[in-house]
Design a protein around this motif. Structure first.
Motif, mmCIF file in Angstrom:
data_model
loop_
_atom_site.group_PDB
_atom_site.id
_atom_site.type_symbol
_atom_site.label_atom_id
_atom_site.label_comp_id
_atom_site.label_asym_id
_atom_site.label_seq_id
_atom_site.Cartn_x
_atom_site.Cartn_y
_atom_site.Cartn_z
ATOM 1 N N SER A 181 42.913 24.746 -13.565
ATOM 2 C CA SER A 181 42.799 24.277 -12.182
ATOM 3 C C SER A 181 44.165 23.934 -11.602
ATOM 4 N N ARG A 182 45.019 23.297 -12.400
ATOM 5 C CA ARG A 182 46.363 22.958 -11.920
ATOM 6 C C ARG A 182 47.205 24.208 -11.719
ATOM 7 N N VAL A 183 47.058 25.175 -12.616
ATOM 8 C CA VAL A 183 47.789 26.443 -12.447
ATOM 9 C C VAL A 183 47.365 27.125 -11.150
ATOM 10 N N SER A 184 46.064 27.047 -10.823
ATOM 11 C CA SER A 184 45.569 27.702 -9.599
ATOM 12 C C SER A 184 46.151 27.063 -8.346
ATOM 13 N N ASP A 185 46.558 25.789 -8.417
ATOM 14 C CA ASP A 185 47.203 25.143 -7.274
ATOM 15 C C ASP A 185 48.596 25.701 -7.023
ATOM 16 N N HIS A 186 49.169 26.358 -8.025
ATOM 17 C CA HIS A 186 50.526 26.906 -7.893
ATOM 18 C C HIS A 186 50.518 28.407 -7.636
ATOM 19 N N ILE A 187 49.848 29.172 -8.518
ATOM 20 C CA ILE A 187 49.941 30.634 -8.431
ATOM 21 C C ILE A 187 48.813 31.244 -7.611
ATOM 22 N N GLY A 188 47.822 30.439 -7.216
ATOM 23 C CA GLY A 188 46.703 30.955 -6.432
ATOM 24 C C GLY A 188 45.410 30.964 -7.225
ATOM 25 N N ARG A 189 44.299 31.053 -6.486
ATOM 26 C CA ARG A 189 42.974 31.025 -7.132
ATOM 27 C C ARG A 189 42.611 32.365 -7.771
ATOM 28 N N LYS A 190 42.970 33.433 -7.113
ATOM 29 C CA LYS A 190 42.523 34.757 -7.551
ATOM 30 C C LYS A 190 43.018 35.121 -8.955
ATOM 31 N N PRO A 191 44.302 34.925 -9.307
ATOM 32 C CA PRO A 191 44.734 35.260 -10.668
ATOM 33 C C PRO A 191 43.987 34.479 -11.744
ATOM 34 N N VAL A 192 43.674 33.210 -11.483
ATOM 35 C CA VAL A 192 42.961 32.396 -12.466
ATOM 36 C C VAL A 192 41.523 32.885 -12.614
ATOM 37 N N VAL A 193 40.873 33.243 -11.498
ATOM 38 C CA VAL A 193 39.513 33.775 -11.554
ATOM 39 C C VAL A 193 39.489 35.092 -12.336
ATOM 40 N N LEU A 194 40.468 35.944 -12.109
ATOM 41 C CA LEU A 194 40.539 37.219 -12.850
ATOM 42 C C LEU A 194 40.708 36.969 -14.351
ATOM 43 N N PRO A 246 51.272 20.813 -4.393
ATOM 44 C CA PRO A 246 50.506 20.070 -5.401
ATOM 45 C C PRO A 246 51.200 18.786 -5.824
ATOM 46 N N LEU A 247 50.414 17.740 -6.008
ATOM 47 C CA LEU A 247 50.916 16.467 -6.501
ATOM 48 C C LEU A 247 51.011 16.491 -8.022
ATOM 49 N N PRO A 248 51.890 15.700 -8.620
ATOM 50 C CA PRO A 248 51.877 15.571 -10.084
ATOM 51 C C PRO A 248 50.578 14.930 -10.558
ATOM 52 N N LEU A 249 50.226 15.182 -11.815
ATOM 53 C CA LEU A 249 48.951 14.725 -12.342
ATOM 54 C C LEU A 249 48.799 13.212 -12.228
ATOM 55 N N ARG A 250 49.870 12.472 -12.498
ATOM 56 C CA ARG A 250 49.791 11.013 -12.459
ATOM 57 C C ARG A 250 49.406 10.521 -11.063
ATOM 58 N N ALA A 251 49.869 11.220 -10.019
ATOM 59 C CA ALA A 251 49.560 10.811 -8.650
ATOM 60 C C ALA A 251 48.102 11.073 -8.284
ATOM 61 N N LEU A 252 47.405 11.896 -9.095
ATOM 62 C CA LEU A 252 45.997 12.180 -8.828
ATOM 63 C C LEU A 252 45.060 11.145 -9.451
ATOM 64 N N LEU A 253 45.581 10.370 -10.390
ATOM 65 C CA LEU A 253 44.729 9.387 -11.078
ATOM 66 C C LEU A 253 44.623 8.116 -10.247
ATOM 67 N N ILE A 254 44.049 8.274 -9.065
ATOM 68 C CA ILE A 254 43.871 7.175 -8.127
ATOM 69 C C ILE A 254 42.385 6.832 -8.058
ATOM 70 N N PRO A 263 43.817 14.017 -2.770
ATOM 71 C CA PRO A 263 44.811 13.390 -1.901
ATOM 72 C C PRO A 263 45.398 14.341 -0.865
ATOM 73 N N ASN A 264 45.482 15.624 -1.186
ATOM 74 C CA ASN A 264 45.917 16.617 -0.206
ATOM 75 C C ASN A 264 45.335 17.968 -0.587
ATOM 76 N N ARG A 265 45.469 18.929 0.296
ATOM 77 C CA ARG A 265 44.851 20.238 0.057
ATOM 78 C C ARG A 265 45.517 20.972 -1.105
ATOM 79 N N GLY A 266 46.803 20.689 -1.337
ATOM 80 C CA GLY A 266 47.512 21.346 -2.419
ATOM 81 C C GLY A 266 47.060 20.910 -3.799
ATOM 82 N N SER A 267 46.355 19.779 -3.890
ATOM 83 C CA SER A 267 45.886 19.264 -5.181
ATOM 84 C C SER A 267 44.387 19.431 -5.355
#
Length: 484
Positions: free
Chosen positions: A91-104, A270-278, A414-418
């Motif tokens: 899921s975190r990789v998909s925030d960087h390289i896109g959804r389609k490559p991860v789904v494939l 994308p936010l770092p993982l620690r910033a998502l643990l809110i 927290p944002n669309r990128g995460s």
């Protein structure tokens, strides 16, 4: 902007706020996502009918029938256990390289692992195939992120209302294919009787159908699915940044500190993982986890209860009747979600529906001992079937909670990128719960029927899960979280 100061010319009655018009669903892309979602329930459920016989055939139990259930349970849990280890990373990789490559990648993993499972002739071959199935598949969280990205606040509830159709269809077709196509040389001797391959690998055909479907889904994704992540980083750049310890940024990086001021950062970063643990992410993910644990525990106990003899605390139904009951439930549940959830959500909101769905599990659990008591006294009377109908209706109400919690998870990001990472955190917790839920519930049910003084242990256990779920639901806000 300054607020208007009321004076003698200010109207006493303000004009009613106009309701935002509902956006039409992007049906082409949404239909493709729904089609792709069939792959996971198909591949995960297809082994259910033949798993016990497969375990006997490979000889891992050495003829000890009491060990069959243990190894079958291990195979079922392996998928969710290995998925729990990798789903957040996908899921975190998909925030960087896109959804389609991860789904494939996920669809390739599903297809390859199912072909391997059908060709496996040792227990460790089955374990490796099943582990590969879960480890390479992070699609479920990624697809939820895609649904959020192709919809808006006016049609998101409608989109989530359709999700049970894909899962119900896959969960129904999977066992049907597994039961119908296993051991084809014995079942269809006129067609497959002369094929030495199907005699050597009697479960390959049952595994090959969902594997081929996943391969077809891969082709559909590659040709027709559009990327939904607006700003992407090439995979090569992302890998290079990991080795050079240099962050890859698409604009001003998003951090927990500048999140308060949207002007300072790009919402798609994308936010770092620690910033998502809110708190709001943990509350939404925690509710999804407790809901999944409760739901899968009830689903595991339900067919066992129907099949257990009445004198031992069950109902004593035969497999065809149990199959008919669960099939009717699947069809009715899918139609109810599609035609009623969006309307109910527009009128009552996520919090009210989720609270009612969780509260419905109290009478749902109580229907089990009531059905048994009526069965002992009256046999399979109309009252027994009426309470079974009530039980299925309450289970449908419980399933309304899934669409609600998906909406909460989307709002908690927290944002669309995460968005992908937020769904990944939620799916990580759910995969852990689904790997322990069935075994724990069925073990408690086995303990409850073994000795009379433990007869209610299974229902006490389910009630504990119910009150944990209700307690977690109290933490959800009445109005969805909004990004500042």
């Amino acid at each position: 902007m300054s607020l208007q100061t009321p004076d003698e010319e200010t109207p006493l009655l303000q004009a009613p706020q106009q309701k935002k018009a509902k956006t039409t669903l992007p049906w082409r892309q949404f239909s493709i996502i729904m089609f792709l979602q069939l792959a996971e329930p198909l591949t995960s459920q297809v082994i259910a009918p033949f798993a016990p016989q497969l375990i006997r055939d490979i000889g891992i139990t050495n003829g000890d029938e009491t060990k069959v259930g243990y190894y079958v349970g291990l195979m079922h849990s392996l998928f969710f256990a290995t998925q729990a280890l990798t789903v957040l990373h996908w899921s975190r990789v998909s925030d960087h390289i896109g959804r389609k490559p991860v789904v494939l990648t996920g669809l390739f993993g599903l297809s390859a692992s199912m072909y391997c499972f059908g060709l496996a002739r040792t227990f460790w071959g089955l374990v490796l195939s099943r582990a590969l199935n879960g480890a390479l598949n992070g699609n479920i969280g990624v697809m939820k992120s895609m649904i959020v990205e192709i919809t808006d606040s006016t049609n998101l509830a409608q989109a989530y209302a359709y999700m049970p159709i894909a899962w119900s269809s896959g969960a129904t077709l999977g066992p049907f294919l597994g039961g119908s196509l296993s051991r084809p040389a014995d079942r269809f001797p006129d067609v497959f009787g002369g094929w030495e391959f199907f005699e050597k690998y009697p479960y390959f055909l049952a595994c090959a159908v969902p594997a081929t479907f996943s391969a077809l889904a891969w082709l559909v994704t590659f040709l027709f699915l559009r990327e939904t992540l607006p700003n992407r980083v090439p995979l090569g750049h992302l890998i290079k940044s990991k080795f050079s310890k240099k962050a890859v940024t698409r604009s001003t990086p998003a951090t927990a500190e500048n999140l308060e001021d949207p002007a300072k950062y790009d919402d798609t970063q994308p936010l770092p993982l620690r910033a998502l643990l809110i708190p709001r992410v943990l509350i939404a993910a925690g509710n999804y986890a407790t809901l999944s644990l409760l739901d899968i525990a009830i689903r595991a106990v339900q067919p066992l209860f129907y099949a257990t003899p009445t004198e031992l605390g069950g109902l004593g139904l035969d497999p065809p009747r149990i199959g008919n009951i669960l099939s009717v439930y699947g069809v009715v549940n899918g139609f109810f979600q599609v035609f009623f959830f969006a309307r109910l959500h527009d009128r009552f909101g996520s919090k009210a529906i989720y609270s009612v769905a969780m509260a419905s599990t109290v009478p749902l659990v109580l229907t089990f001992p009531v059905i048994n008591a009526l069965g002992r006294a009256q046999g399979l009377s109309w009252m027994v079937w009426s309470v079974i109908g009530l039980q299925l209706a309450l289970t449908i109400v419980l399933n309304l909670a899934y669409s609600c919690v998906f909406i909460y998870i989307a709002a908690a990001s927290p944002n669309r990128g995460s968005l992908g990472a937020t769904n990944g955190i939620a799916q990580l917790l759910v995969s852990v719960m689904r790997s322990i839920g069935p075994a724990s519930a069925t073990s408690m049910f086995s303990l409850s029927i073994k000795t009379p003084e433990h007869a209610w242990y299974a229902y006490y256990y389910l009630m504990v899960l119910v009150f944990i779920g209700i307690g977690a639901s109290l933490l959800l806000p009445r109005k969805l979280w909004k990004n500042t």
